[in-house]
Design a protein around this motif. Sequence first.
Motif, short mmCIF file in Angstrom:
data_model
loop_
_atom_site.label_atom_id
_atom_site.label_comp_id
_atom_site.label_asym_id
_atom_site.label_seq_id
_atom_site.Cartn_x
_atom_site.Cartn_y
_atom_site.Cartn_z
N PHE A 115 56.98 -44.49 20.93
CA PHE A 115 55.65 -44.00 21.27
C PHE A 115 55.29 -42.85 20.34
O PHE A 115 56.10 -41.93 20.15
CB PHE A 115 55.59 -43.53 22.72
N SER A 116 54.11 -42.88 19.77
CA SER A 116 53.63 -41.79 18.92
C SER A 116 52.42 -41.14 19.58
O SER A 116 51.49 -41.82 20.02
CB SER A 116 53.23 -42.32 17.54
N VAL A 117 52.46 -39.81 19.65
CA VAL A 117 51.28 -39.07 20.13
C VAL A 117 50.55 -38.43 18.95
O VAL A 117 49.58 -37.70 19.15
CB VAL A 117 51.67 -37.99 21.17
N ALA A 118 51.01 -38.70 17.74
CA ALA A 118 50.48 -38.02 16.55
C ALA A 118 48.99 -38.25 16.37
O ALA A 118 48.28 -37.36 15.89
CB ALA A 118 51.24 -38.47 15.31
N ARG A 119 48.52 -39.44 16.72
CA ARG A 119 47.12 -39.78 16.48
C ARG A 119 46.32 -39.85 17.78
O ARG A 119 45.22 -40.41 17.82
CB ARG A 119 47.05 -41.10 15.71
N SER A 120 46.88 -39.26 18.82
CA SER A 120 46.21 -39.26 20.11
C SER A 120 44.96 -38.39 20.08
O SER A 120 44.96 -37.31 19.48
CB SER A 120 47.15 -38.72 21.19
N PRO A 121 43.89 -38.81 20.74
CA PRO A 121 42.71 -37.93 20.86
C PRO A 121 43.03 -36.60 21.53
O PRO A 121 42.39 -35.59 21.23
CB PRO A 121 41.75 -38.76 21.73
N ALA B 221 54.43 -38.39 29.75
CA ALA B 221 53.96 -39.69 30.20
C ALA B 221 54.60 -40.82 29.39
O ALA B 221 54.99 -41.86 29.94
CB ALA B 221 52.45 -39.77 30.10
N ALA B 222 54.73 -40.62 28.06
CA ALA B 222 55.36 -41.63 27.22
C ALA B 222 56.83 -41.80 27.57
O ALA B 222 57.37 -42.92 27.57
CB ALA B 222 55.20 -41.24 25.75
N THR B 223 57.50 -40.69 27.90
CA THR B 223 58.90 -40.76 28.32
C THR B 223 59.02 -41.59 29.59
O THR B 223 59.93 -42.43 29.73
CB THR B 223 59.45 -39.35 28.54
N ASP C 110 58.08 -53.87 23.80
CA ASP C 110 58.78 -54.48 22.67
C ASP C 110 59.08 -53.43 21.60
O ASP C 110 58.41 -52.39 21.53
CB ASP C 110 57.92 -55.58 22.05
N PRO C 111 60.07 -53.68 20.75
CA PRO C 111 60.29 -52.79 19.61
C PRO C 111 59.03 -52.67 18.76
O PRO C 111 58.30 -53.65 18.57
CB PRO C 111 61.41 -53.48 18.83
N GLY C 112 58.76 -51.46 18.26
CA GLY C 112 57.57 -51.22 17.46
C GLY C 112 56.88 -49.95 17.89
O GLY C 112 57.31 -49.26 18.83
N LEU C 113 55.82 -49.60 17.19
CA LEU C 113 55.06 -48.39 17.50
C LEU C 113 54.08 -48.66 18.62
O LEU C 113 53.41 -49.70 18.65
CB LEU C 113 54.30 -47.90 16.26
N HIS C 114 53.98 -47.69 19.53
CA HIS C 114 53.09 -47.81 20.68
C HIS C 114 52.35 -46.49 20.90
O HIS C 114 52.78 -45.43 20.44
CB HIS C 114 53.87 -48.15 21.95
N GLU C 115 51.24 -46.58 21.63
CA GLU C 115 50.54 -45.41 22.15
C GLU C 115 50.37 -45.58 23.65
O GLU C 115 50.33 -46.71 24.15
CB GLU C 115 49.17 -45.24 21.48
N VAL C 116 50.26 -44.46 24.36
CA VAL C 116 50.03 -44.59 25.81
C VAL C 116 48.62 -45.13 26.04
O VAL C 116 47.72 -44.92 25.22
CB VAL C 116 50.21 -43.23 26.53
N PRO C 117 48.40 -45.83 27.13
CA PRO C 117 47.06 -46.35 27.43
C PRO C 117 46.04 -45.23 27.59
O PRO C 117 46.37 -44.11 27.97
CB PRO C 117 47.26 -47.11 28.75
N SER C 118 44.78 -45.55 27.32
CA SER C 118 43.71 -44.55 27.42
C SER C 118 43.57 -44.01 28.83
O SER C 118 43.17 -42.86 29.03
CB SER C 118 42.38 -45.15 26.94
N THR C 119 43.91 -44.83 29.84
CA THR C 119 43.80 -44.35 31.22
C THR C 119 44.75 -43.19 31.49
O THR C 119 44.43 -42.27 32.25
CB THR C 119 44.11 -45.50 32.20
N ILE C 120 45.92 -43.22 30.85
CA ILE C 120 46.86 -42.10 30.99
C ILE C 120 46.29 -40.84 30.36
O ILE C 120 46.36 -39.75 30.94
CB ILE C 120 48.22 -42.48 30.36
N ARG C 121 45.70 -40.98 29.19
CA ARG C 121 45.10 -39.82 28.54
C ARG C 121 43.96 -39.24 29.37
O ARG C 121 43.79 -38.02 29.46
CB ARG C 121 44.60 -40.20 27.14
N GLN C 122 43.17 -40.10 29.98
CA GLN C 122 42.07 -39.63 30.81
C GLN C 122 42.60 -38.86 32.02
O GLN C 122 42.06 -37.81 32.40
CB GLN C 122 41.21 -40.81 31.25
#
Length: 373
Positions: free
Chosen positions: A151-157, A338-340, A349-361
């Motif tokens: 999970f990357s938060v680097a590009r999170s709003p 939240a990502a943890t 699956d293996p790969g880069l992910h972001e948390v869903p927008s609902t979590i950010r809201q």
Amino acid sequence: MEDPEKARIDAYFRRIAAQFPVSGPISLLIITHLLPERPAFLYALARTSTIAAVLPKPKSINPQTLQAVRRTYAVHDLSRDLFADPARALEYLEKTASNHDVVLLDIGGYFAPALTTLTDKFSGHILGVVEDTENGHQRYEALDELPCPAFSVARSPLKHCEDHLVGRSIVFSTDALVRTRGDILTSRGACVIGFGKVGRTIAHTLRAHDLRVTVFDSDPVKRVQAHSQGFRTPPSRIEAIHDAELVLCATGNLALRQRHFEALRNGAYVASVTSSEDELELDALDGLYQRTPVGDHLTRYEVTGHYFYVLAEGGAVNFVHGAAVGTYIHLVQAEILAATAELSRGGYDPGLHEVPSTIRQTIAQVWFDHFDS
């Protein structure tokens, strides 16, 4: 930090932990800046997980914070070398968290070189990685194949708020250090290398301080964005830095190598927004330039006929003054929590992910409830 503020942060993280509970026992290896606000975040993580080790980034350690954290958690020395050798990294992980389900919390892609070995051969189970920074995001993205979810938060709003304030704090600290030599930034020619979220803020802040600002980015899309906003955008890095009296590096990907340092004008100041090992190839100057401290957090590099100054030993210059970005840092920390929790539940699956927008809201609303007053 005053007691009422500590109580408010504690209440905020309690609510975040309740919103995003961890599933099952997990252990954490945490690479982090050890700044004064960080213990509250570590305590929030420790409520639902076992902190197997805290690995502070070497150039962002507050001594008092380090003492406080050591009283509660295992604190280990961090270096790129520790995880550059997969066999050594595996040995370290086995000593630290053998047979556990582990989440790796990263700042800067430290775990990336050894991640495949750790995932395949560790006695426990690597649930995944949570990465905080853009340069770390790029390190994981560059792997041929990610062996686990990351999970990357680097590009999170939610990180945009922090990035904007980091850019402002970079300019503040640069100005403060330059002033210790009796100089000021106003009316100087400056070059910003990297026109990402932080670099963009730096460029606009410097221009607001009456500097003449040139921007270079290796990405032509970002360079044309800078051009559209009125910045000079030469086609090469050498041309961009040639006449600059101040060079601020915001790429996270070796902005200046040996040949670039040699092209700096005499007396130029050089500063970075991230770790020197990620931004400046200073080791290449060993034996070529004489290094002389000329004040707190200022080093003069000199060879016959050429000299320049490096601020904060090439590390993130804003850490000199604490890198404070207020309560906005807790938005990003909540997303890491939240990502943890998402990794603890599995299903990715293996790969880069972001948390869903609902979590950010949800995080943003909780932040408003606790800090917008």
